[in-house]
Design an enzyme around this catalytic site. Structure first.
Site, short mmCIF file in Angstrom:
data_model
loop_
_atom_site.label_atom_id
_atom_site.label_comp_id
_atom_site.label_asym_id
_atom_site.label_seq_id
_atom_site.Cartn_x
_atom_site.Cartn_y
_atom_site.Cartn_z
N ASP A 126 0.86 -1.20 0.00
CA ASP A 126 0.00 0.00 0.00
C ASP A 126 0.89 1.25 0.00
O ASP A 126 1.58 1.52 0.98
CB ASP A 126 -0.89 -0.03 1.25
CG ASP A 126 -1.97 1.04 1.20
OD1 ASP A 126 -1.93 1.89 0.29
OD2 ASP A 126 -2.85 1.03 2.08
N HIS A 146 -0.38 4.19 -0.08
CA HIS A 146 -1.15 5.06 0.83
C HIS A 146 -1.20 6.50 0.35
O HIS A 146 -1.37 7.43 1.16
CB HIS A 146 -0.54 5.00 2.25
CG HIS A 146 -1.56 4.95 3.34
ND1 HIS A 146 -1.78 6.00 4.21
CD2 HIS A 146 -2.43 3.99 3.71
CE1 HIS A 146 -2.73 5.68 5.07
NE2 HIS A 146 -3.15 4.47 4.79
N GLU A 172 -1.16 -0.61 -4.03
CA GLU A 172 -2.40 0.11 -3.73
C GLU A 172 -2.15 1.61 -3.60
O GLU A 172 -1.12 2.02 -3.07
CB GLU A 172 -2.93 -0.44 -2.39
CG GLU A 172 -4.13 0.29 -1.83
CD GLU A 172 -4.71 -0.45 -0.62
OE1 GLU A 172 -4.80 -1.70 -0.66
OE2 GLU A 172 -5.06 0.22 0.37
N GLU A 213 -10.12 3.43 -2.21
CA GLU A 213 -10.68 3.64 -0.88
C GLU A 213 -11.10 5.10 -0.67
O GLU A 213 -11.90 5.38 0.22
CB GLU A 213 -9.70 3.20 0.21
CG GLU A 213 -8.46 4.07 0.32
CD GLU A 213 -7.41 3.46 1.24
OE1 GLU A 213 -6.77 2.47 0.82
OE2 GLU A 213 -7.23 3.94 2.35
N ASP A 225 -14.81 1.30 -0.62
CA ASP A 225 -15.01 1.02 0.80
C ASP A 225 -16.52 1.03 1.05
O ASP A 225 -17.19 2.01 0.74
CB ASP A 225 -14.30 2.11 1.63
CG ASP A 225 -14.34 1.83 3.12
OD1 ASP A 225 -15.46 1.59 3.63
OD2 ASP A 225 -13.28 1.86 3.76
N HIS A 249 -12.17 -2.26 0.31
CA HIS A 249 -11.33 -1.75 1.39
C HIS A 249 -12.10 -1.89 2.70
O HIS A 249 -13.28 -1.56 2.76
CB HIS A 249 -11.08 -0.26 1.08
CG HIS A 249 -10.27 0.47 2.08
ND1 HIS A 249 -10.81 1.42 2.93
CD2 HIS A 249 -8.94 0.43 2.36
CE1 HIS A 249 -9.84 1.92 3.67
NE2 HIS A 249 -8.70 1.35 3.34
MG LIG Z 1 -4.97 1.72 1.58
#
Ligand SMILES: [Mg+2]
Length: 381
Positions: free
Chosen positions: A183, A185, A209, A235, A257, A284
């Site tokens: 990830d 992020h 990700e 997400e 998500d 997510h």
């Molecule tokens: Mg993530």
């Protein structure tokens, strides 16, 4: 049937639960939350209750339309997350009324169990190795790790190598039959994302990700075409309209998500849209038991659902975890890397209302960390 009340509960570690009650005694639960903005979302739920109380809870799609479009201003994390939790609760009510799990109402199960993955922490290769080993012992066949901490626009050779070394340490532990996802992020610039993806290719990550921030989604095409590593994101996207350009960019995996992207109703549509691009669904879910149950209901009915995240044992869940708010935690029957099909009516879980009320007395004011670079400027978390 009529909705009689909508009540929100702030519960540790950082969650918001919603109880929707009806005049026929059927109660639905949802999880309308943006991590770090629980009180803001609760206010949005309270505003939406002005429309919903007194209405028939079974007209889910009409409520979804009015909630998302009826206020003139639309979209974004706060409103979409409020709608998401309400939508989950309405599906829970409908399933309970008919005595069937939600995935039966979505066309029925297309699989018997769902492959799961869990988070591993660890800033050093040795720590990452240790956490990966623990997850294997719990039965997981796939894990996800962060790319690293603060990332500058471009990084030194040493920092890039440190990322590779950590992922390599995990690959060494899990072997070639199991998977590791990485990830980013949203901490990484498009240029650094391209470099890191190239460096990680020999380690064959399951996916990378959020290689870039959602506001830089127009750069995803370059990143996808510049690497053989499958790219996942979503997400921080809140509707099928947010997903459309991202699906067109060439991503491999869509990660809506269930508590942010319009709930069960809209995630089901995002899954169908993803299918038209040959893109897999991996919802997510670093959230609580209601959000996880909602994810699994969509996964069980969606042919392109690929793998499901769970927050069980995640580092955010300090002092409380998924099982703490369930009357019977064994409904989450995890073995051999998979979660068994949920068979109970509605979302398939029963909330322990006493545990929720007790936790809500303490509440929480969880906030996302604020990070700084060495020069004092803000860094993406
Ligand atoms: Mg993530």
């Amino acid at each position: 049937m009529q909705i009689t009340s909508m009540t929100t509960y702030f519960v540790a570690p950082r969650w918001l639960f919603l109880k929707v009650e009806t005049d026929e005694g059927i109660t639905g639960w949802g999880e309308p939350v943006v991590e770090g903005r629980a009180h803001t979302v609760a206010a949005a739920v309270d505003e939406l209750a002005d429309h919903l109380v007194g209405q028939d809870p079974l007209r889910i799609e009409d409520h979804w339309q009015v909630m998302t479009k009826g206020g003139f201003y639309r979209g974004g994390p706060v409103l979409s997350s409020a709608v998401s939790g309400i939508d989950q609760a309405l599906w829970d009510i409908k399933g309970k009324l008919h005595g069937v799990p939600v995935h039966d109402l979505l066309g029925g199960a297309v699989r018997d169990r769902m492959r799961m993955y869990a988070w591993i922490a660890g800033d050093e290769p040795s720590e990452a190795r240790e956490h990966a080993t623990a997850r294997l012992e719990q039965g997981y066949t796939a894990v996800k790790m962060n790319v690293g901490g603060r990332m500058r626009l471009l990084e030194s050779r040493r920092e890039v190598q440190a990322v590779v070394d950590r992922v390599a340490a995990v690959r060494e532990v899990i072997g070639p039959e199991r998977d590791v996802a990485v990830d980013f992020h949203g901490r990484v610039s498009p240029a650094l994302a391209r470099e890191l993806c190239r460096e990680l290719e020999p380690l064959h990550p399951l996916f990378v990700e959020e290689p870039v921030l959602p506001e830089l989604s127009h750069r995803l095409g370059d990143i996808c075409s510049g690497t053989t590593v499958p790219i996942a994101t979503g997400e921080r996207l809140y509707s099928r309209w947010d997903f459309r350009p991202v699906l067109e960019s060439g991503i491999a995996v869509a990660q809506p998500d269930l508590s942010h992207a319009g709930g069960i109703s809209e995630t089901r549509r995002i899954a169908a849209a993803a299918e038209t691009y040959g893109v897999g669904l991996a919802p997510h879910c670093p959230l609580g038991p209601i959000a996880l149950a909602a994810c699994l209901q969509v996964d069980l009915a969606s042919p392109n659902a690929f793998i499901q995240e769970t927050s069980l044992g995640i580092h955010y869940n300090v002092g409380s975890d998924l099982e703490d708010y369930l009357l019977d935690a064994s409904v989450f029957d995890f073995r051999d890397g998979h979660m068994a099909r949920l068979t109970g009516p509605g979302l398939g879980i029963e909330i322990d209302e006493k545990a929720v009320a007790a936790a809500a007395e303490k509440g929480h004011r969880w906030r996302s960390p604020v990070w700084r670079h060495e020069d004092g400027s803000h860094a993406e978390w």
